[in-house]
Scaffold this motif. Structure first.
Motif, PDB file in Angstrom:
ATOM      1  N   VAL A  98       1.022  -1.109   0.137  1.00 51.42           N
ATOM      2  CA  VAL A  98      -0.021  -0.013   0.178  1.00 51.42           C
ATOM      3  C   VAL A  98       0.910   1.134   0.010  1.00 51.42           C
ATOM      4  O   VAL A  98       1.984   1.277   0.826  1.00 51.42           O
ATOM      5  N   GLU A  99       0.726   2.116  -0.942  1.00 49.12           N
ATOM      6  CA  GLU A  99       1.741   3.275  -1.107  1.00 49.12           C
ATOM      7  C   GLU A  99       0.898   4.464  -1.644  1.00 49.12           C
ATOM      8  O   GLU A  99      -0.278   4.275  -2.094  1.00 49.12           O
ATOM      9  N   GLY A 100       1.683   5.458  -1.453  1.00 46.68           N
ATOM     10  CA  GLY A 100       1.205   6.792  -2.064  1.00 46.68           C
ATOM     11  C   GLY A 100       0.444   7.629  -1.050  1.00 46.68           C
ATOM     12  O   GLY A 100      -0.122   7.082   0.045  1.00 46.68           O
ATOM     13  N   SER A 101       0.075   8.810  -1.235  1.00 43.96           N
ATOM     14  CA  SER A 101      -0.674   9.607  -0.521  1.00 43.96           C
ATOM     15  C   SER A 101      -2.275   9.163  -0.498  1.00 43.96           C
ATOM     16  O   SER A 101      -2.974   9.449   0.308  1.00 43.96           O
ATOM     17  N   GLU A 102      -2.534   8.645  -1.706  1.00 47.04           N
ATOM     18  CA  GLU A 102      -4.026   8.155  -1.963  1.00 47.04           C
ATOM     19  C   GLU A 102      -4.215   6.706  -1.692  1.00 47.04           C
ATOM     20  O   GLU A 102      -5.140   6.032  -1.721  1.00 47.04           O
ATOM     21  N   LYS A 103      -3.068   6.182  -0.988  1.00 44.98           N
ATOM     22  CA  LYS A 103      -3.130   4.808  -0.418  1.00 44.98           C
ATOM     23  C   LYS A 103      -3.734   3.697  -1.622  1.00 44.98           C
ATOM     24  O   LYS A 103      -4.787   3.143  -1.646  1.00 44.98           O
ATOM     25  N   HIS A 104      -2.868   3.657  -2.485  1.00 48.28           N
ATOM     26  CA  HIS A 104      -2.963   2.751  -3.569  1.00 48.28           C
ATOM     27  C   HIS A 104      -2.473   1.229  -3.293  1.00 48.28           C
ATOM     28  O   HIS A 104      -1.269   1.158  -2.737  1.00 48.28           O
TER      29      HIS A 104
END
Length: 109
Positions: A98-104
């Motif tokens: 789970v990565e990124g500011s948008e939680k992909h």
């Protein structure tokens, strides 16, 4: 007849009469220097071939291949990996994060 003295000081010859540093002649012969350079070149080449053939420096980097689940993905990395395995199979998927500011949920192959 005049004479002058040449002394060795700090790895340079100093001419006492002229008070200027002179060049020190190399004792190595050109053929010996060429042999040394060839030996170093062959050693470096063999080392590069050894590293390339044994994959000692092979990176463990994984390649992003898919996305899985809703955005934002509210689960953990384990949930993400399970989503990736279910949707795309394992292999090719080897991990899910789970990565990124948008939680992909990103699947890596």
């Amino acid at each position: 007849i005049t004479t002058h003295i040449i002394c060795l000081t700090n790895d340079k010859f100093i001419d006492k009469k002229k008070k200027t540093p002179g060049l020190r002649k190399s004792k190595a012969k050109p053929k010996e220097m060429a042999k040394n350079i060839n030996s170093v070149s062959i050693t470096v080449l063999l080392f590069v071939l050894l590293v390339a053939s044994t994959e000692i420096l092979k990176s463990e980097a994984q390649t992003f291949c898919f996305e899985c689940g809703p955005v934002p993905f509210l689960g953990t990395n384990a949930d993400c990996f399970n989503c990736c395995k279910t949707k795309y199979g394992s292999p090719p998927v080897v991990s899910g994060v789970v990565e990124g500011s948008e939680k992909h949920c990103h699947c890596y192959c």
